[in-house]
Write a protein that holds these residues in place. Sequence first.
Motif, mmCIF file in Angstrom:
data_model
loop_
_atom_site.group_PDB
_atom_site.id
_atom_site.type_symbol
_atom_site.label_atom_id
_atom_site.label_comp_id
_atom_site.label_asym_id
_atom_site.label_seq_id
_atom_site.Cartn_x
_atom_site.Cartn_y
_atom_site.Cartn_z
ATOM 1 N N ARG A 38 0.809 -1.217 0.000
ATOM 2 C CA ARG A 38 0.000 0.000 0.000
ATOM 3 C C ARG A 38 0.846 1.273 0.000
ATOM 4 O O ARG A 38 0.417 2.285 -0.537
ATOM 5 N N GLY A 207 -11.835 -7.443 -7.941
ATOM 6 C CA GLY A 207 -12.002 -8.024 -6.621
ATOM 7 C C GLY A 207 -11.593 -9.489 -6.566
ATOM 8 O O GLY A 207 -11.778 -10.238 -7.529
ATOM 9 N N LEU A 220 -11.164 -8.583 -1.190
ATOM 10 C CA LEU A 220 -10.300 -7.452 -1.516
ATOM 11 C C LEU A 220 -10.755 -6.853 -2.835
ATOM 12 O O LEU A 220 -11.014 -7.585 -3.791
ATOM 13 N N SER A 222 -11.555 -2.641 -4.914
ATOM 14 C CA SER A 222 -11.177 -1.243 -5.103
ATOM 15 C C SER A 222 -11.270 -0.485 -3.785
ATOM 16 O O SER A 222 -12.030 -0.842 -2.892
ATOM 17 N N GLU A 223 -10.450 0.596 -3.681
ATOM 18 C CA GLU A 223 -10.356 1.329 -2.416
ATOM 19 C C GLU A 223 -10.290 2.834 -2.654
ATOM 20 O O GLU A 223 -9.833 3.300 -3.706
ATOM 21 N N ARG A 225 -8.337 6.069 -1.097
ATOM 22 C CA ARG A 225 -7.129 6.297 -0.320
ATOM 23 C C ARG A 225 -6.968 7.783 -0.007
ATOM 24 O O ARG A 225 -7.181 8.643 -0.879
ATOM 25 N N SER A 248 -12.158 0.487 2.004
ATOM 26 C CA SER A 248 -12.757 -0.415 1.020
ATOM 27 C C SER A 248 -14.265 -0.276 1.147
ATOM 28 O O SER A 248 -14.863 -0.798 2.092
ATOM 29 N N TRP A 249 -14.886 0.484 0.230
ATOM 30 C CA TRP A 249 -16.309 0.813 0.414
ATOM 31 C C TRP A 249 -17.231 -0.386 0.249
ATOM 32 O O TRP A 249 -18.250 -0.485 0.904
ATOM 33 N N LYS A 250 -16.858 -1.358 -0.597
ATOM 34 C CA LYS A 250 -17.718 -2.531 -0.783
ATOM 35 C C LYS A 250 -17.746 -3.388 0.466
ATOM 36 O O LYS A 250 -18.794 -3.893 0.881
ATOM 37 N N GLN A 251 -16.574 -3.529 1.112
ATOM 38 C CA GLN A 251 -16.503 -4.352 2.321
ATOM 39 C C GLN A 251 -16.673 -3.522 3.588
ATOM 40 O O GLN A 251 -16.680 -4.080 4.680
ATOM 41 N N GLU A 283 -6.306 -4.988 7.448
ATOM 42 C CA GLU A 283 -6.290 -5.101 5.997
ATOM 43 C C GLU A 283 -4.927 -5.601 5.518
ATOM 44 O O GLU A 283 -3.886 -5.163 6.033
#
Length: 472
Positions: A38, A207, A220, A222-223, A225, A248-251, A283
């Motif tokens: 990251r 993902g 895992l 898209s994110e 940052r 991570s908006w989806k998770q 993460e």
Amino acid sequence: MSGWCLTWQRMGTLALLLLAPGAFAQEPAALPAFLMERLEINPGPGPLATGGGTVLRAAELRVLILGHYQHEPMTLNAKGETMPILTSRTTGVLAVALGLSSRLQIDARIPVLTQREGDDLASQGLLGPTRHGVGSPRVGARVGLLRTEEDDAVDLASEVSVYLPFGTQGAFARGADTSILARVMVGGMLGSILAPSFELGVLVRRGVTIEVPTLEARELGSELRLGAGLMTTGAPLRAEVAINAALSWKQARGAVEVLGGARYAPREGVELFALGGLGFGSEPGIPLFRLVAGVAFNSLLGEDTRPDSDTSIVHESVPLPTPAPNRRVSDMQGSMIPNPGEASPVANVSRDKFVLDGRVYFRVGSSELPESSPDLERAVELMLTNPSVKLMTVDGHTDDSATETFNPRLGRARAEAVWRYLVERGVSPQKLRLRSYGPEHPAQSNGTVEGREKNRRVELLLMLPTNLEATP
């Protein structure tokens, strides 16, 4: 005999049926391919952990070589307990950045995994990560939208980086597909020695799901940052702190890292740096702590920067239009260049140059013009009332203090400030030539405070017309 054979055949079939599930159960599962790292060390100018909104100068090359240690960079939950998939990992990185123009920078980097440590994962049904390998190469381009060097309030840049799906399988250092990181970065000055920076980015990638029967499933994707930092400026030893976060908006998961470091420039073109920090969150890619150390080399390609060079570079990098001449000055009659034997109130005349008595002085580490510049006003008057003068040389100087000599662009920035002043008041840019010096040509001794003040200056030299006989 056939009865015995039939009995043994049935017993062998039963044994195979009993053993097959156990055999399949013992086969370790491989984790999916994904890019775990990251933190990206900034290959350009500005802070290390954030972009800062700055770009390299045209034809400026910067090369970084660094080592990167991470402790427990990847953990998963196993039966309610945290299990480190990686106990530690060490990576070497080579990064190269090049300024194609004053507003465009390109860069490329490649990581090499040199060591990793971790528990035996076979009991958890996992295939252990690769110990050595090459990670995904990254290529990027950064565009400078606003620049404080051109009198904008802030430095603003946008950047797009692409992570290519190449590298060693099973090293958590490459993705199965191309990933894209787009960022907007902004920076500026807070007072005279502090430079804050901020960035907002989006990582777009396909993902993947880590799904093993003995471990908690983890997605895992898209994110978003975020980053913010604060750096000191103007000295061989600089410090910086930064906070980087990922969401991570989806998770609906997030992680934060707090970093701090220092940079030291033992001489021009060479910089040593070290950075460390703590991570908060589970993460992948957020270690318990990390350490980064390396060296950076800067070089300006194709430009002769020797102070005594006769091939001074005509300044063309600041796109200022030539304003209409100042009416009050242009309407004045007469010449300010003295005749032979006549004293000049504003200049010393020698056989080959015309040196203005007035010099422009600056504060330590600053290229900002003083509020009042009567000597510059006289220089404008002289240039506009003497059209036969074809060239004025603008020379920027520094003192020999660490604060001044650390910044190789400070002398030129001072000359550029005077250049802007002259052009905005009607002096033709074609009649101005810039030269950037460091502390090599002091006006007075650097051994006193007063002497250093006089050495932080810009001098104006006028080439005399060929038909003018100057006094010796």
